[in-house]
Design an enzyme around this catalytic site. Structure first.
Site, PDB file in Angstrom:
ATOM      1  CD  GLN A 131      -5.253   8.176  -3.841  1.00  0.00           C
ATOM      2  OE1 GLN A 131      -4.585   7.163  -3.392  1.00  0.00           O
ATOM      3  NE2 GLN A 131      -5.194   8.679  -3.016  1.00  0.00           N
ATOM      4  CE  LYS A 152       0.390   5.160  -1.554  1.00  0.00           C
ATOM      5  NZ  LYS A 152       0.228   5.038  -3.237  1.00  0.00           N
ATOM      6  CD  GLU A 188      -4.743   9.708   1.076  1.00  0.00           C
ATOM      7  OE1 GLU A 188      -4.392   8.502   1.135  1.00  0.00           O
ATOM      8  OE2 GLU A 188      -4.782   9.188   0.086  1.00  0.00           O
ATOM      9  CD1 TRP A 224      -7.643   4.092  -2.410  1.00  0.00           C
ATOM     10  CD2 TRP A 224      -9.398   5.715  -3.298  1.00  0.00           C
ATOM     11  NE1 TRP A 224      -7.333   5.559  -2.090  1.00  0.00           N
ATOM     12  CE2 TRP A 224      -8.013   6.753  -2.634  1.00  0.00           C
ATOM     13  CE3 TRP A 224      -9.940   6.029  -4.367  1.00  0.00           C
ATOM     14  CZ2 TRP A 224      -8.307   8.269  -2.931  1.00  0.00           C
ATOM     15  CZ3 TRP A 224     -10.313   7.108  -4.588  1.00  0.00           C
ATOM     16  CH2 TRP A 224      -9.477   8.601  -4.107  1.00  0.00           C
ATOM     17  CG  HIS A 244      -5.373  -3.188   1.167  1.00  0.00           C
ATOM     18  ND1 HIS A 244      -4.538  -2.791   0.165  1.00  0.00           N
ATOM     19  CD2 HIS A 244      -4.303  -2.125   1.709  1.00  0.00           C
ATOM     20  CE1 HIS A 244      -3.384  -2.129  -0.325  1.00  0.00           C
ATOM     21  NE2 HIS A 244      -4.000  -1.360   0.962  1.00  0.00           N
ATOM     22  CB  SER A 259      -1.421  -0.091   1.267  1.00  0.00           C
ATOM     23  OG  SER A 259      -2.273   0.515   0.870  1.00  0.00           O
TER      24      SER A 259
END
Length: 412
Positions: free
Chosen positions: A270, A228, A278, A323, A359, A224
């Site tokens: 997103q 990144k 965010e 998302w 997730h 998640s």
């Protein structure tokens, strides 16, 4: 596996092993400069093989220059500056160490001045040693804990990245040990700060042979938001042999332009304009693109992933969350693969997108793919890493509507 290349050519490239191959810095006296007042605007994914001045990449030395330029463009326009190794860096391994204990702490101190010890920070990743194999061990640096299964012969180094750069909300900007060192007004976004931390961990391991980690066989992973960060870390440090982002979504393996197109088509995924509201993963400079049009951004994340080439990259996705933009990720990886292909190593990058599941809960159906990449890039075993699987049935033609540029053959 370079069937046509001789030892001396491999030595020229600085390649010690195919599995951890990196390309050389250019030996040119001067690379093309980014033009003053450089402006860009295109709905297409930017061409990795065209310099900012319009000239084309024609050979490996050109690519080394262009690769450096792409990294600079990311730092200027999206990520913020990732500082180099600080003047002061030391490491202390906790005692007793392996094999007396199976877990050790590596205390890393970084400072900006040898004469000012108060201007320093200390952080301490943990090393969990394998239950099999012999040292020095390959290792995976896991952001905030491990979310994928690893073989019993691979060490796990847990790095608390949120300690380096907070990532709770917009109020997190400039908060964390990285900013204690470089100042709360540093341009560096949280993802680049995480990448800085990974590089310092590798520096510390190189200074500490007693840690028994083989720094030529280092991987990095996260899920998640931490996925990144794993992409950015792999892109900005050539010492990382294998990068494994898991369900990283927007700001990771998704392309900004593709996500915008999917959102415009009705998919609630997103986008850049949402992500800057965010959290503080990116520099403030990125907000100008996110809040107007990412078409003006001279880079996109196929190029961020492409900075990892020709080293190993396995993208793990989950199609169950709109998302996360799995279709954007798939297209972005397909476009990035063209960079590996130009270097004759398309098998060094793979994408595995599983059917819907919780997730960051790794599904067993992806185990074989994960094992293959770890075996090849961290354990030095022959494995088939040519993988291109999506449970979403996505199709992304290359070259195609989104990436009509030519990918030159730089290495057979």
């Amino acid at each position: 596996m370079f069937p046509k290349l001789g030892f001396f050519f491999l030595a020229f490239l600085g390649i010690a092993r195919v599995e951890t191959a990196i390309l050389p810095r250019s030996s040119k006296t001067a690379c093309p400069a980014i033009p003053d007042n450089f402006k860009y605007n295109s709905t297409f994914l930017p061409d990795p093989f065209t310099f900012a001045d319009g000239s084309k990449v024609q050979n490996l030395e050109d690519w080394a220059c262009r690769r450096s330029e792409i990294s600079t463009l990311f730092e200027i326009n999206e990520l913020g500056i990732k500082p180099p190794r600080p003047p002061v860096l030391s490491a202390i391994l906790s005692q007793p160490s392996y094999p007396t204990v199976t877990r050790s702490t590596l205390s890393i101190t970084c400072g900006l001045s040898p004469s000012n010890t108060s201007q320093s920070i200390t952080f301490a990743p943990t090393i969990t040693y394998p239950t099999a194999g012999s040292p020095p061990f390959p290792a995976i640096i896991a952001f905030d804990g491990l979310s994928i299964p690893v073989p019993s012969t691979v060490a796990v180094i847990t790095l608390a990245v949120s300690e380096l750069a907070a990532q709770d909300s917009l109020a997190s900007r400039g908060v964390g040990k990285f900013y204690d060192l470089y100042g709360s007004s540093a341009s560096t976004g949280a993802l680049a700060a995480f990448a800085w931390g990974v590089s310092r961990v590798i520096d510390a391991l190189e200074l500490t042979p007693a840690a028994l980690i083989d720094t030529r066989r280092i991987g990095v992973t996260g899920c998640s938001r931490d996925g990144k960060g794993a992409v950015v870390a792999g892109a900005l440090d050539d010492r990382i042999a294998l990068t494994i982002p898991q369900e990283s979504g927007s700001g990771g393996t998704d392309c900004w332009r593709l996500s915008d197109a999917l959102f415009a088509g009705g998919l609630v995924t997103q986008t850049a304009s949402e992500i800057v509201q965010e959290n503080v993963w990116f520099s403030r400079a990125f907000e100008a693109f996110a809040n107007s049009s990412v078409d003006a951004l001279p880079v996109d994340h196929h190029m961020l992933m492409g900075l990892i080439a020709p080293r190993g990259l396995l993208v793990i996705d989950n199609i169950g969350y709109d998302w996360l933009g799995a279709e954007s990720s798939y297209g972005c990886v397909e476009s990035a693969k063209r960079i590996w292909g130009s270097l004759g190593m398309a098998e060094n990058v793979g994408v595995s997108q599983a059917a819907s599941h919780l997730h960051c809960l790794f599904p067993t159906e992806q185990q074989g793919v994960l094992d293959a990449f770890i075996e090849r890039f961290l354990l030095g075993l022959p494995s088939n890493t040519s993988v291109d699987d999506t449970a979403g049935g996505y199709v992304f033609d290359v070259p195609g509507v989104w990436d009509p540029w030519n990918a030159p053959r730089l290495l057979d």
